[in-house]
Every structure is written in structure tokens, then in C-alpha cells.
Design an enzyme around this catalytic site. Structure first.
Site, PDB file in Angstrom:
ATOM      1  CG  ASP A   1      -0.249  -0.269   2.545  1.00 15.59           C
ATOM      2  OD1 ASP A   1       0.990  -0.301   2.578  1.00 15.59           O
ATOM      3  OD2 ASP A   1      -0.949  -0.425   3.562  1.00 15.59           O
TER       4      ASP A   1
ATOM      5  CG  ASN B   1      -8.535   0.422  11.666  1.00 18.25           C
ATOM      6  OD1 ASN B   1      -7.679  -0.386  11.306  1.00 18.25           O
ATOM      7  ND2 ASN B   1      -8.910   1.430  10.909  1.00 18.25           N
TER       8      ASN B   1
ATOM      9  CG  HIS C   1      -5.905  -0.935   8.575  1.00 18.32           C
ATOM     10  ND1 HIS C   1      -5.732   0.429   8.591  1.00 18.32           N
ATOM     11  CD2 HIS C   1      -4.711  -1.450   8.982  1.00 18.32           C
ATOM     12  CE1 HIS C   1      -4.506   0.725   8.968  1.00 18.32           C
ATOM     13  NE2 HIS C   1      -3.864  -0.399   9.219  1.00 18.32           N
TER      14      HIS C   1
ATOM     15  CD  GLU D   1      -8.162   2.455   7.095  1.00 18.91           C
ATOM     16  OE1 GLU D   1      -8.235   1.621   8.011  1.00 18.91           O
ATOM     17  OE2 GLU D   1      -7.331   3.385   7.091  1.00 18.91           O
TER      18      GLU D   1
END
Ligand code: PGA
Length: 233
Positions: free
Chosen positions: A63, A129, A131, A136
Site C-alpha cells: 500500500d 482497527n 485493517h 479499512e
């Protein structure tokens, strides 16, 4: 739907991962890999740089943040520091360009390159979180490489990578491409990841925790240190 869970004392965690990685490289010197950056893989990359040859491999960077070239939080900068600069002969590197004039076309190019080459081994970290890459919460298992809005937690975490800049967006390989790999490793270390690791492995397989979709993959190793494993029992 299964995964292999390896819980290790923190002192052995990085070396154990690097040992199996070195075995994979020795079996397949031309391995095509997709690599995460962030803090988690740092000791693993240090360890592999010390005892394996990556010269014949190809690496897709997982990413990238929508930051200026050279920013310390750029994933390409982190991979350079953590791994590439430590290798005598670096692998062939493919990466997403957030400065491309047409970002959707850039994502399509990357997606096509992944489809052409195939991913033998994907090495991932776990966001607090849930991800994976920058997939996400809300990301579907069928998502492909795309431009994404960053979650608040991800934006807040950027400063931990040594930047004073911020951004609200990034680009990431999709969950579909991660799930298409031959083998995926999820690297998790530290007490602060214990709760989300529990949700990832034991909670529902659901877009609210994108990492839970790894349980749809047939060949996953989850590498966990003792602190991160504390909520699994
Ligand atoms: P970290 O990030 O390794 O810096 O904790 C993991 C991630 O957000 O994927």
C-alpha cells in the site's frame, strides 16, 4: 477455512518468521511477494536481510499513503529503510504511485500486474482497527486495488512513522488480491493488538474487521507474540 496459529515468546518471534521465510526463499528463489510496512515487520525484515538472498524475487509493496515522495511515512521509504537498503542485491520492486496523474488508472495497472505475476507470499500487519493494508473497516472481501479514504485511527497513527505531514487518503491492494495469494502471513506483536487479534480470529468474518476475511484463505499463518496473544484464551 483455517489458519495456523504460531504463538511465540517475543524474543523468538522475528527470527522464527525469518527462518521459515528463508526456507520459502531457498525452495523458490524467484518468489513473488507482497510486503507490508509499518512498525510490526521491522525486526523480521532486519532478520531476513541478514540471512537470505532476495535478489531473484519480486516484491509488490502492499500500500501507499497519499504523501509526498521521500516522506518518512511513505511505505516505499519505510521498505527502503527496513529492508531494501540492507540487501546486497535488492528484489525487483513494484509500487503504487500516489503522484500519478490518473490514480484509478494507476490502481488498474497495479491490479493487472498482480494478476499477471500472481502472489506467492503476502506478509501483512494488523491495524488496531482491523485493517489489512489500507483496507479499512467497511472493505469487502471482493475489493481490489484502489484509492481509499483513511480511517481516523490510521490518520492519527501516521505520526508514529516519523512524519509531521498528514493525509486523508491512500492506495492499497484489495482484499480480493490478498485472498488470491498462495500463502498469507499475518504478523502481530504487542499487547495493543491483543483485542483486535481476538476479533480477527474469533469474531464474525465481517467488513467491520477486514482482517477477519483472512479466515476465507486456505493457507494462512498467524505469527503472534505472547503479548498479542493475551486475549485469545
Ligand atoms: P503497525 O501497523 O505495524 O505500524 O502497527 C500495522 C497496520 O496498520 O497495518
Amino acid at each position: 477455512m483455517s489458519f495456523q496459529l504460531e504463538v511465540l515468546p517475543h524474543r523468538d518471534w522475528a527470527d522464527s518468521i525469518a527462518d521459515l521465510w528463508a526456507e520459502r526463499l531457498s525452495d523458490s528463489p524467484g518468489l513473488t511477494m507482497c510486503l507490508a510496512t509499518g512498525s510490526t515487520p521491522k525486526p523480521v525484515y532486519r532478520a531476513i536481510a541478514g540471512h537470505a538472498d532476495l535478489s531473484g524475487t519480486k516484491v509488490f509493496l502492499l500500500d501507499e499513503f497519499g504523501l509526498e515522495p521521500g516522506d518518512p511515512a511513505r511505505c516505499d521509504v519505510m521498505l527502503g529503510d527496513m529492508l531494501l537498503s540492507r540487501l546486497e542485491v535488492p528484489p525487483a520492486l513494484e509500487k503504487l504511485n500516489p503522484q500519478a496523474a490518473n490514480l484509478d488508472a494507476e490502481c488498474d495497472r497495479y491490479s493487472q500486474a498482480i494478476a499477471r505475476d500472481g502472489l506467492s507470499l503476502v506478509i501483512l500487519g494488523l491495524g488496531t482497527n482491523g485493517h489489512l493494508g489500507l483496507n479499512e473497516p467497511g472493505s469487502g472481501y471482493d475489493s481490489t486495488t484502489r484509492v481509499v479514504a483513511l480511517a481516523d485511527e490510521t490518520m492519527a497513527g501516521l505520526s508514529s512513522y516519523g512524519t509531521t505531514s498528514t493525509t486523508s487518503w491512500g492506495m492499497t491492494i484489495g482484499l480480493a488480491e490478498i485472498l488470491s495469494s498462495d500463502e498469507a502471513w499475518l504478523l502481530v506483536s504487542g499487547e495493543h493488538k491483543a483485542q483486535i487479534l481476538r476479533q480477527t480470529l474469533i469474531g464474525p468474518v465481517d467488513p467491520s474487521v477486514p482482517a477477519s476475511f483472512l479466515r476465507m484463505h486456505s493457507n494462512v499463518i498467524v505469527w503472534v507474540d505472547e503479548a498479542a496473544s493475551s486475549q485469545l484464551v
